[in-house]
Each structure stands twice: as structure tokens, then as C-alpha cells.
Scaffold this motif. Sequence first.
Motif, short mmCIF file in Angstrom:
data_model
loop_
_atom_site.label_atom_id
_atom_site.label_comp_id
_atom_site.label_asym_id
_atom_site.label_seq_id
_atom_site.Cartn_x
_atom_site.Cartn_y
_atom_site.Cartn_z
N LYS A 194 0.80 -1.24 0.00
CA LYS A 194 0.00 0.00 0.00
C LYS A 194 0.83 1.28 0.00
CE LYS A 194 -0.36 0.60 4.95
NZ LYS A 194 -1.20 1.17 5.99
N VAL A 242 2.36 4.21 -1.92
CA VAL A 242 2.25 4.84 -3.25
C VAL A 242 3.63 4.98 -3.90
CG1 VAL A 242 1.65 7.00 -4.39
CG2 VAL A 242 0.12 6.04 -2.66
N SER A 248 -9.70 2.13 -1.78
CA SER A 248 -9.08 3.37 -1.30
C SER A 248 -9.59 4.56 -2.09
CB SER A 248 -7.55 3.26 -1.46
OG SER A 248 -6.93 4.51 -1.31
N TYR A 308 -0.17 1.70 -7.35
CA TYR A 308 -0.94 1.24 -6.17
C TYR A 308 -2.43 1.53 -6.40
CZ TYR A 308 -3.36 1.80 -1.76
OH TYR A 308 -4.31 1.76 -0.78
N ASN A 311 -8.46 8.57 4.79
CA ASN A 311 -7.13 8.48 5.42
C ASN A 311 -7.22 7.89 6.82
OD1 ASN A 311 -6.88 10.47 3.16
ND2 ASN A 311 -4.75 10.47 3.87
N LEU A 322 8.82 17.95 11.12
CA LEU A 322 7.97 17.48 10.02
C LEU A 322 8.27 18.34 8.78
CD1 LEU A 322 5.37 15.97 8.87
CD2 LEU A 322 4.11 18.00 9.64
N ASN A 323 8.37 17.70 7.62
CA ASN A 323 8.40 18.46 6.36
C ASN A 323 6.97 18.55 5.86
OD1 ASN A 323 11.28 18.86 5.98
ND2 ASN A 323 11.37 16.62 5.77
N VAL A 324 6.49 19.78 5.71
CA VAL A 324 5.13 19.99 5.20
C VAL A 324 5.24 20.13 3.68
CG1 VAL A 324 3.11 21.50 5.21
CG2 VAL A 324 4.40 21.07 7.34
N TYR A 325 4.71 19.15 2.98
CA TYR A 325 4.90 19.12 1.51
C TYR A 325 3.95 20.09 0.82
CZ TYR A 325 7.34 14.73 2.53
OH TYR A 325 8.21 13.78 3.02
N GLY A 335 -2.15 20.70 2.27
CA GLY A 335 -3.06 19.67 1.77
C GLY A 335 -4.17 19.34 2.76
N ARG A 345 -7.16 16.57 3.82
CA ARG A 345 -7.56 15.18 3.70
C ARG A 345 -8.67 14.83 4.68
NH1 ARG A 345 -4.70 16.10 0.12
NH2 ARG A 345 -2.98 14.87 -0.78
N VAL A 354 -2.92 19.90 6.76
CA VAL A 354 -1.72 19.40 7.45
C VAL A 354 -1.49 20.22 8.72
CG1 VAL A 354 0.78 19.09 7.28
CG2 VAL A 354 -0.68 18.61 5.29
N ASP A 414 0.64 14.31 -5.10
CA ASP A 414 -0.31 14.78 -4.09
C ASP A 414 -1.39 15.64 -4.74
OD1 ASP A 414 0.68 13.55 -1.88
OD2 ASP A 414 1.66 15.30 -1.03
C1 WQD Z 1 -1.60 13.41 3.84
C2 WQD Z 1 -1.22 14.89 3.68
C3 WQD Z 1 0.71 15.25 2.28
C4 WQD Z 1 3.57 13.32 5.01
C5 WQD Z 1 -1.99 8.04 1.03
C6 WQD Z 1 -2.43 7.06 -0.03
C7 WQD Z 1 -3.78 6.51 0.32
C8 WQD Z 1 -3.72 5.90 1.69
C9 WQD Z 1 -3.32 6.96 2.70
C10 WQD Z 1 -3.21 3.54 1.60
C11 WQD Z 1 -0.81 15.25 2.25
C12 WQD Z 1 0.99 15.68 3.72
C13 WQD Z 1 2.40 13.81 4.44
C14 WQD Z 1 4.59 14.21 5.42
C15 WQD Z 1 3.24 16.05 4.67
N1 WQD Z 1 -2.81 4.83 1.74
N2 WQD Z 1 2.25 15.16 4.27
N3 WQD Z 1 4.39 15.56 5.22
O1 WQD Z 1 -1.14 10.92 0.47
O2 WQD Z 1 -3.46 11.53 1.33
O3 WQD Z 1 -2.87 9.14 1.03
O4 WQD Z 1 -2.02 7.43 2.30
O5 WQD Z 1 -4.33 3.12 1.50
O6 WQD Z 1 -4.15 5.52 -0.61
O7 WQD Z 1 -2.55 7.76 -1.26
O8 WQD Z 1 -1.81 10.45 2.87
O9 WQD Z 1 -0.71 10.82 5.05
O10 WQD Z 1 0.74 10.51 2.96
O11 WQD Z 1 -0.54 12.62 3.26
O12 WQD Z 1 3.08 17.27 4.51
O13 WQD Z 1 5.67 13.82 5.93
O14 WQD Z 1 -0.07 15.16 4.48
O15 WQD Z 1 1.27 16.16 1.35
O16 WQD Z 1 -1.27 16.58 2.00
P1 WQD Z 1 -2.30 10.62 1.35
P2 WQD Z 1 -0.51 11.05 3.56
#
Ligand code: WQD
Length: 338
Positions: A84, A86, A124, A148, A178, A214-217, A228, A230, A269, A295
Motif C-alpha cells: 500500500k 504509493v 481506497s 498502487y 485516510n 515534520l516536512n510539510v509538503y 493539503g 484530507r 496538514v 499529491d
Molecule cells: C496526507 C497529507 C501530504 C507526510 C496516502 C495514499 C492513500 C492511503 C493513505 C493507503 C498530504 C501531507 C504527508 C509528510 C506532509 N494509503 N504530508 N508531510 O497521500 O493523502 O494518502 O495514504 O491506503 O491511498 O494515497 O496520505 O498521510 O501521505 O498525506 O506534509 O511527511 O499530508 O502532502 O497533503 P495521502 P498522507
Amino acid sequence: MNILLTGGAGYIGSHTYVALVEAGFTPVILDNFSNSHPAVLQRLQAITGQAVVCERGDVLDTPWVEAVLRRHDIAGVLHFAGDKAVGESVAQPLKYYRNNIGGAVSLLEAMQAAGCRTLVFSSSATVYGDPASVPITEGFARQHTNPYGHTKLVIEDMLAALGVADPSWRLGVLRYFNPVGAHPSGQIGEDPSGIPNNLMPYVAQVAVGKRPHLNVYGNDYATPDGTGVRDYIHVQDLSAGHVAALQALVAAGGQSFTVNLGTGRGHSVLEVVCAFEEASGRPVPYQFAPRRPGDVAQCYADPALAQSLLGWRATHTLADMCADAWRWQQGNPEGYGD
Ligand code: WQD
């Protein structure tokens, strides 16, 4: 009623195991422990007060899966087993097509041979790709942006074709948003190997001092604070959704369905960071970093169909999610590997 949980030693599977016991089902775990830890079995026994039945092996071994289905007189299957990550799926697509799609075909063939035709599939929200708008309903276009997500989309289509070919199948497709959080006992939780890909476990590791920040992407998305958004759903709500899905399928005249399992609320985030600091009493320092490829800006559910079909809705708040994730993190700084 005996229920098989493929990947049942994993994060969602283990929490659903507890919910099934509490609902009066008799779950059996099937797991190859490629991405889970055997220690979870003892934790499950401690939580439920019952011995845990686990069959160790690979869902790709069709004859063995059929034997397991027959041995335990399985009436229904919850299919969690699969890879799982990505990013990993982009780097190793064949691993994902083999394990996820091949694993689903193998399981379905074994079920057909054993005469078991009730399945709940762990899909998902990633099948929606970059949604045209939010909130997302089940009728939105599906698109994959990585192998994935492609495997989830293909398996959904396989199940639809199977249902047309043989209407005796009862198929529940659950599109997770999520999943975060942990069982309130703090005994089981999310245990990512290596550096967490996902936000919540990474934030928890920063709060406990395992990671510096934490790195905020990305902070330039078209969202209220630029980060982002979620639909974070407590794993306890997700587990309850699986029980409700199974109960709907095994009920007299149960029909197949596909539903979103989300809260219907999006959080950014920075909102998650703030909520986690509140729940843990610890600082979560962060730095803005470039956007992560693939993303999307916003992704959150319209959960109305799950409520009308299954009588299910999420009840836990973001504060609950952070408090339970923190309890698990504090009590298990090295996950199950302690
Ligand atoms: C959430 C937000 C990132 C990490 C993925 C899969 C999905 C499911 C859940 C399996 C986004 C931001 C993240 C970090 C950040 N997986 N972020 N810094 O990408 O929505 O979903 O995981 O089933 O299928 O696609 O989840 O938790 O990775 O990211 O800023 O170190 O947090 O950019 O906005 P995502 P995520």
C-alpha cells in the motif's frame, strides 16, 4: 459465523479483528507477516481475552487458501492483504500488480472453489485520483495516478465483472479515506517500517522525539491555509464500517455495494499538527518543503451513501484520533518491534 481476515495482522486488519469479536463474529487471521508483526497476535489476545487463530502463509497460494477456507468453515472474507505504499508502487510496479491483483485473483478463485462468496474489499479513495471537486461521492470518475491506486481500481473492476458473471457473490467495496489513530487501549496501532510515508505516524514520531521536525509538503495549494486537506478517519470508525458492511452482506437478501468510508470533513496538514500538539502536549516543529509528486490539494468524502446503506457514520473527532495515536506512540516508541 467464521470470518477470514487476509492481512488481518496489519493496521486496519488488527483493529477490525477486535471489532468483529465484539460484534459476535469469529475471525481467523491469514497473514504472511511481510508487512506486519507476529507480536500483534498476543496484543489481540490481551484485548479480546480470546485465543487468536492465525494461518501463516501467502494469499497467492491458491490451494492453501482454499484449504484454510474449508478448514475453518469460513462464511465471509475481509480482504486487507496487499502492498500500500504509493511511492514504492511507482518504483516497483510489478511487485504491486503481482501481490495486489494476483493476490485478489488467487483469493477469489480459492473462495469460488470452497463455495464462499461473501467478500469485503479494502479499496481506497486513491481510485478518485485528483477529484474535480469535493466532497467526493461514489459516482465520481475514477482515475489512477500511481500503480498502487491502479491495482485498487482494477480489483474493483474485477469484482464488478464477477458479480455480473455470478450474482450469487455478495461484494462490499469500501473506499477508505485516510485511516489514522489507534485502539484506545494503546495495545495496537499503526507500525510503519522505516520512515513513515503518511502524515499522522510521522507527526507522532516528531512529537515523541524520534524525528527532528515534520516536512510539510507544499503550502501553496488552493486550500484555506495552503497545505493539503484530507479526510482523516479514526481506525475505530473504519473497523466499525467493516462490521456494518459484513452485517449488510450476510443479512437476508444482502446486496453488493461500493461506499466511501470517510468523515465528510477535511483537515489541513497544519490543522493536524496543531491538534497533535494539543493532544500530546508536545511541540511538533515543521518546515515547509516542496510539494510531493502525485499529491492532490483536497480529498474528502461525502459519506451519505454508507450511512443510508449500512447505517454507519464516523463518530470520532480529529482530537480523538490524535489522542489515541499519541497513546500508542508513547507506549510503543518502536512499534511492535520492542
Ligand atoms: C496526507 C497529507 C501530504 C507526510 C496516502 C495514499 C492513500 C492511503 C493513505 C493507503 C498530504 C501531507 C504527508 C509528510 C506532509 N494509503 N504530508 N508531510 O497521500 O493523502 O494518502 O495514504 O491506503 O491511498 O494515497 O496520505 O498521510 O501521505 O498525506 O506534509 O511527511 O499530508 O502532502 O497533503 P495521502 P498522507
